[in-house]
Design a protein around this motif. Structure first.
Motif, short mmCIF file in Angstrom:
data_model
loop_
_atom_site.label_atom_id
_atom_site.label_comp_id
_atom_site.label_asym_id
_atom_site.label_seq_id
_atom_site.Cartn_x
_atom_site.Cartn_y
_atom_site.Cartn_z
N THR A 113 3.55 31.47 24.29
CA THR A 113 2.24 31.01 23.85
C THR A 113 2.13 29.51 24.08
OG1 THR A 113 3.07 30.71 21.60
CG2 THR A 113 1.99 32.81 22.12
N TYR A 114 0.91 29.02 23.96
CA TYR A 114 0.65 27.59 24.15
C TYR A 114 -0.57 27.23 23.32
CZ TYR A 114 -1.08 23.34 26.47
OH TYR A 114 -1.53 22.07 26.73
N PHE A 115 -0.46 26.18 22.51
CA PHE A 115 -1.55 25.76 21.64
C PHE A 115 -1.79 24.26 21.79
CE2 PHE A 115 0.29 29.59 19.82
CZ PHE A 115 -0.83 30.39 19.65
N SER A 116 -1.94 23.82 23.03
CA SER A 116 -2.21 22.40 23.35
C SER A 116 -1.16 21.47 22.79
CB SER A 116 -3.61 22.00 22.86
OG SER A 116 -4.61 22.63 23.62
N GLY A 117 0.07 21.94 22.69
CA GLY A 117 1.16 21.11 22.19
C GLY A 117 1.40 21.20 20.71
N PHE A 118 0.51 21.88 19.96
CA PHE A 118 0.73 22.03 18.52
C PHE A 118 1.92 22.97 18.32
CE2 PHE A 118 -0.02 23.60 14.22
CZ PHE A 118 -0.34 22.41 13.56
N PRO A 119 2.77 22.70 17.32
CA PRO A 119 3.96 23.53 17.11
C PRO A 119 3.61 25.01 16.96
CG PRO A 119 4.09 21.54 15.78
CD PRO A 119 2.72 21.57 16.37
N VAL A 120 4.22 25.84 17.78
CA VAL A 120 3.84 27.26 17.81
C VAL A 120 4.28 27.99 16.54
CG1 VAL A 120 3.85 27.34 20.32
CG2 VAL A 120 5.95 27.89 19.06
#
Length: 704
Positions: free
Chosen positions: A547-554
């Motif tokens: 997954t990827y959340f714009s660099g926010f900790p997954v």
């Protein structure tokens, strides 16, 4: 129509909580059939290049998710007024198991049904009686499976009047009617349960929930027999002419309505999506195949009752061409003729959302909700004039039509289909809007303008756009001006020789979907170049998903899958409703808030969860009233009349004779309100069927 269980080829093949019944009724089992887009256009061109600077777009309209005054359309420059808005404060709830039949909200909030399937809309509407439903009754009641939702609050007075618009996507006869009812009667009632609804609302104050006013002067149902007028270059085309309408200028009814939008001039638009489900056709032509039309019996069997739903019948060869459009209605004129705008093209429209460019042109963004289909943009020829409704009602009738091509800026070797983030730390690149129609002329070789508009998919195939993972809702953010595209999923990506993963669609067998953030180059919504990045690549990190959340900790996000509809709060945060759970996990669908600016960018927080087998649609955030709204579609989808799987929203026991309502699911519009939704301890107002508002209090909250 064959028994429902014979129409379920997706049984045993769906993932998460997706129902095979939904696949059959909503999209005609599209995932089990041949891919509609087998064109050989270039799928995607990965290049190595310098990372492009993304510019914040300017001049966005304040229309969209935000409530507007009933008497005044928002100004195109109103985005600056909302930039300092505040979002709803809440503590994220935990995911809810897919067999739980509850509507779950955070602590400190309560939920209240505003209107349900079968509720009265007019003074002469008969009370809902599911065991004795009829065509006559349904025509005066709220329809089934509400999807798109808009609530326009009248701020010119005390703020306690509003106008609700909803569309009705499809029906499920197996749980709607007694087994003893004959099939022809079921089909006839269900045809009237489709369409659109406009109804006035009232409340005591902002702390209490909205309720239907059956005496509202603007209340209206748009039914299967309602006439719509075609506008634009294809109106009157030979491709739209039938035995019933030999001029090709009008059509009866609207089908498969999914998402939509509020225009800057205060009207509503709705997208006709899976219209192919309703027709039997020859299925041999290139156009039939491209739109999923076959010679099999339709999912609903309406061709057994009305010849126009069988395009093999003499005089009805073009009937299916008359669906797949963007519909516009004026909710404040119950005598007005609704419109189908051919200028915006014909495909499986999830919806259309409109902003006003700095130049004054209306710009509509649209997704084609099919695997490997495209993202589109329309730019009006005319310019928006604030307060001039007759003029503004012409803006969607003429203009330029484009389709999107995405180019990534990472080496192809770094996009391996796993969803792993490229070396530069994000999925991003540039793009072009490829012209299909400009200046009133076709830009597609060998196709006249009406052919481009009626068979838009075939036209787009010829110019080489990017095949996407089901573009569903596409909306401009009223605060930052960027465009957000919900790509729901595409389990066929990269399989059996189909289009491989690319930087804009970076996962093979993409079952969880992703969100594209698009910035028009130079802030010009009318331009032909854009920059883009992926805001998020969805899934459940705790299950090992890439997954990827714009660099926010997954490890700090709520798990989210299959983004479907999107909206914004007044601070510009993105809110996403889902249609599917993370792969292999049975969670109920929900509504999620995503922060898109600052250090918290990419943070996902689940706000609510809907009952068993239901879907969240049409989200709205009215943070000035500390409220959120959703349309809950197909609760209890897998049940039967004798074995209902949900009792939402009434949750009454079958032996509770005082309830006056059957223990069965009813698709509904729901308001989630900060507090208990009561006014100084007074009992909630009774609805049109004499039932209390069924507000659910703080006990439904679930904390992480």
């Amino acid at each position: 129509m064959a028994p429902l269980r014979e129409l379920l080829p997706m049984a045993g093949h769906v993932r998460g909580k997706r129902s095979p019944v939904t696949c059959a009724l909503k999209c005609d089992n599209a995932c089990s059939k041949a891919i509609c887009n087998t064109s050989s256009n270039s799928y995607f061109r990965d290049i190595v290049g310098t990372q492009l600077t993304r510019r914040a777009a300017l001049g966005a309209s304040a229309a969209g998710a935000l409530a507007i005054a009933v008497t005044t359309a928002p100004s195109p420059s109103a985005s600056s007024a909302t930039a300092k808005g505040k979002s709803l404060a809440f503590k994220a709830i935990d995911p809810v198991h897919h067999e739980i039949d509850e509507f779950v909200v955070p602590n400190g909030y309560s939920w209240h049904p505003i209107v349900r399937w079968g509720d009265a809309l007019f003074p002469d509407s008969e009370p809902f009686d599911p065991e004795n439903q009829s065509v006559k009754k349904q025509r005066r009641q709220f329809g089934y499976n509400n999807d798109f939702l808009e609530i326009q609050v009248d701020r010119s007075g005390d703020g306690n009047r509003a106008l609700l618009f909803a569309n009705h996507e499809y029906s499920n006869d197996a749980i709607m009617y007694p087994d003893s009812m004959d099939e022809k009667t079921k089909r006839a009632i269900s045809r009237e349960a489709h369409g659109l609804t406009v109804v006035e609302l009232e409340r005591r104050n902002a702390k209490t929930p909205w309720a239907v006013d059956v005496n509202g002067a603007n209340n209206r149902r748009f039914l299967i027999g309602t006439e719509y007028e075609f506008t634009g270059p294809a109106a009157g085309s030979d491709l739209l002419r039938t035995r019933d309408y030999p001029k090709g200028d009008k059509v009866q009814g609207t089908l498969g309505n999914c998402s939509g939008g509020l225009t800057p001039w205060g009207t509503l638009v709705s997208g006709e999506e899976n219209f192919n489900s309703y027709f039997r056709a020859q299925g041999k032509s290139e156009a039939d195949k491209r739109y999923g039309l076959t010679n099999d019996a339709s999912a609903y069997g309406w061709e057994d009752d009305l010849q126009r739903f069988d395009t093999n019948k003499s005089g009805y060869g073009n009937e299916a061409n008359r669906f797949g459009w963007i519909v516009e209605v004026d909710p404040r004129d119950p005598e007005s003729t609704p419109l189908k705008h051919t200028s915006l093209g014909r495909f499986k429209h999830e919806g259309a959302n409109i902003t006003i460019a700095e130049s004054g042109h209306a710009v509509a963004y649209m997704g084609d909700d099919e695997k490997f289909d495209y993202l589109y943009k329309f730019v009006s020829k005319g310019k928006y004039i604030e307060g001039d409704l007759p003029h503004n009602l012409t803006l969607l009738s003429e203009g330029d039509l484009f389709v999107a091509k995405f180019t990534g800026n990472s080496p192809k070797s770094e996009i391996d289909g796993s969803g792993a983030v490229p070396a530069d730390g994000e999925f991003d690149g540039s793009g072009q809007w490829l012209p299909l129609i400009t200046d009133g002329k076709s830009q597609v070789s060998g196709m006249a303008i009406d052919e481009v508009l009626v068979n838009t998919r075939l036209a787009a195939d010829k110019v080489g756009p990017t095949k996407m993972d089901r573009c569903e809702d596409v909306e401009p953010n009223p605060v930052n001006g960027k465009i957000y595209v919900a790509c729901t999923n595409n389990s066929d990506r990269g399989t059996d020789g189909k289009a491989a993963a690319d930087e804009a669609n970076p996962r093979t067998e993409n079952r969880d979907g992703h969100i594209v953030e698009l910035t028009e180059r130079g802030g010009d919504h009318t331009g032909t170049e854009f920059d883009w990045s992926l805001l998020m690549v969805c899934g459940d990190p705790k299950q090992g998903d890439k997954t990827y959340f714009s660099g926010f900790p997954v490890d700090q996000v709520s798990p989210i899958s299959c983004p479907d509809n999107v909206t914004f709060d007044s601070a510009g945060n993105l809110w996403i409703s889902t249609d599917g759970a993370p792969d292999g996990i049975g969670y109920c669908d929900g509504l999620f808030k995503v922060t898109i600016e600052g250090k918290q960018r990419g943070r996902v927080e689940q706000f609510l969860s809907v009952p068993r087998e239901g879907e969240v649609c049409g989200p709205l955030i009215h943070d000035d009233d500390k409220s959120a709204f959703v349309a809950v579609q197909h609760p209890g989808e897998d049940g039967s009349w004798a074995n209902q799987h949900s009792q939402f929203p009434d949750f009454v026991d079958a032996t509770d004779v005082d309830a006056g309502v059957a223990a069965m699911p009813r698709p509904s519009v729901v308001q989630v309100l900060r507090g208990k939704g009561k006014d100084n301890g007074k009992p909630p107002k009774k609805d049109s069927n004499g039932n209390n508002g069924n507000g659910r209090g703080n006990g439904n909250g679930r904390d992480n």
